[in-house]
Design an enzyme around this catalytic site. Structure first.
Site, PDB file in Angstrom:
ATOM      1  N   GLY A 120      43.045  38.512  38.520  1.00  0.00           N
ATOM      2  CA  GLY A 120      44.284  38.330  38.077  1.00  0.00           C
ATOM      3  C   GLY A 120      44.219  36.922  37.529  1.00  0.00           C
ATOM      4  N   ALA A 121      43.350  36.900  36.608  1.00  0.00           N
ATOM      5  CA  ALA A 121      43.278  35.494  35.888  1.00  0.00           C
ATOM      6  C   ALA A 121      43.795  35.325  34.510  1.00  0.00           C
ATOM      7  CB  ALA A 121      41.760  35.145  35.618  1.00  0.00           C
ATOM      8  N   ASP A 132      40.420  46.792  35.840  1.00  0.00           N
ATOM      9  CA  ASP A 132      41.667  46.905  36.944  1.00  0.00           C
ATOM     10  C   ASP A 132      40.963  47.003  38.305  1.00  0.00           C
ATOM     11  OD1 ASP A 132      43.254  48.317  38.139  1.00  0.00           O
ATOM     12  OD2 ASP A 132      43.806  49.973  36.596  1.00  0.00           O
ATOM     13  N   VAL A 133      41.682  46.240  39.085  1.00  0.00           N
ATOM     14  CA  VAL A 133      40.964  46.164  40.628  1.00  0.00           C
ATOM     15  C   VAL A 133      41.270  47.132  41.136  1.00  0.00           C
ATOM     16  CG1 VAL A 133      41.493  43.487  40.584  1.00  0.00           C
ATOM     17  CG2 VAL A 133      43.186  45.015  41.332  1.00  0.00           C
ATOM     18  N   SER A 137      49.700  36.603  51.865  1.00  0.00           N
ATOM     19  CA  SER A 137      51.241  36.247  51.577  1.00  0.00           C
ATOM     20  C   SER A 137      51.755  35.823  52.786  1.00  0.00           C
ATOM     21  CB  SER A 137      51.875  37.345  50.945  1.00  0.00           C
ATOM     22  OG  SER A 137      53.276  36.905  50.828  1.00  0.00           O
ATOM     23  N   TYR A 151      54.648  45.619  50.056  1.00  0.00           N
ATOM     24  CA  TYR A 151      53.806  44.450  49.938  1.00  0.00           C
ATOM     25  C   TYR A 151      53.572  43.789  51.387  1.00  0.00           C
ATOM     26  CZ  TYR A 151      53.233  39.635  47.752  1.00  0.00           C
ATOM     27  OH  TYR A 151      52.572  38.507  47.624  1.00  0.00           O
ATOM     28  N   ALA A 199      50.543  45.876  52.713  1.00  0.00           N
ATOM     29  CA  ALA A 199      49.495  45.610  51.612  1.00  0.00           C
ATOM     30  C   ALA A 199      48.659  44.060  52.211  1.00  0.00           C
ATOM     31  CB  ALA A 199      49.643  45.716  50.454  1.00  0.00           C
TER      32      ALA A 199
END
Length: 259
Positions: free
Chosen positions: A21-22, A69-70, A151, A164, A167
């Site tokens: 995600g850099a 692509d993770v 999160s 979300y 996950a």
């Protein structure tokens, strides 16, 4: 007597780091922070990371970019193979890449199957694939450290975040299990649970929604990507007796009694 170096000698200089995600947000801030502290950073993202690499190099850091692509195991295999070819090892993995559901309503009833699959593939499967890709080489090299971004939505119920939350809750469970499994091999795995951070992921919400999110924190503002990056750097640099933990970096939100 322990043969570990004194705490004041802890450093990231010449550590080999991979950050997903850099291209923007928390991932970019993390890549820049690690590079500034002397790490050799691979900036991984499905998006173009050239700007992140240029910023790191401008400040005297060392960074390279890789398209990854993770969600795709083959991308992880190729990406980590490239890191091992360049440096011979991976010391640090920051699993930052993540998305929110923009395809449908994100409630249990309103979610589409496609939206659920997309969020879980990126935010949870991507974490698993990343750890699977790096842990064997970490074990071979004598250890490593991994930080996964979860999160606050994994810790308390929040509106319209069903996929979300699922996950990110899975990220915590996976972090703790991996910490138990691989801790004896000196692979330390922790998670960070951010509050609402001012990143491009908030680009489509209204100023009123941003203000409401800020008020949810005890510290009455949105967090900054650099504030999450500082915790990643701390865990990588200092956290040699820490594993399997979840650290809220949320302006006090998790300590507050109401939303």
């Amino acid at each position: 007597m322990s043969d570990l170096p004194p705490l004041q000698e802890a450093t990231l200089r010449d550590k080999v780091a991979v950050v997903t995600g850099a291209a923007q947000g928390i991932g970019r801030a993390t890549a820049l922070r690690l590079a500034a502290e002397g790490a050799l950073v691979t900036c991984a993202d499905i998006k173009d990371t050239r700007e992140t690499v240029a910023l790191a190099e401008k400040e005297g850091g060392q960074a390279v970019g890789v398209e990854l692509d993770v969600r795709v195991a083959a991308d992880w295999e190729a990406g980590i193979a490239g890191v091992l070819e360049r440096h011979g090892r991976v010391d640090l993995l920051a699993n930052v890449a993540g998305i929110v559901n923009m395809q449908s309503e994100d409630t249990v009833v309103g979610l589409t199957e496609e939206a659920w699959d997309n969020v879980l593939a990126t935010d949870l499967k991507g974490i698993w694939l990343g750890m699977r890709a790096v842990i064997p080489s970490m074990i071979e090299a004598g250890g490593g450290r991994i930080v996964n971004i979860s999160s606050l939505a994994a810790l308390r119920g929040l509106p319209n975040l069903a996929s979300y939350s699922a996950a990110k809750g899975g990220v915590i469970g996976l972090t703790q299990q991996a910490a138990f499994e691989y801790g004896p091999r000196n692979v330390l795995v922790n998670a960070i649970a951010p509050g609402t951070i001012d990143t491009p992921i908030l680009g489509d919400i209204t100023p009123e929604m941003k203000a409401a999110n800020a008020r949810a924190h005890i510290i009455d503002r949105l967090g900054l990507p650099e504030e999450i990056a500082s915790m990643v750097a701390y865990l990588f640099r200092e956290g040699r007796f820490v594993t399997g933990q979840v650290y809220p970096v949320d302006g006090g939100w998790s300590a507050k009694g109401n939303y």
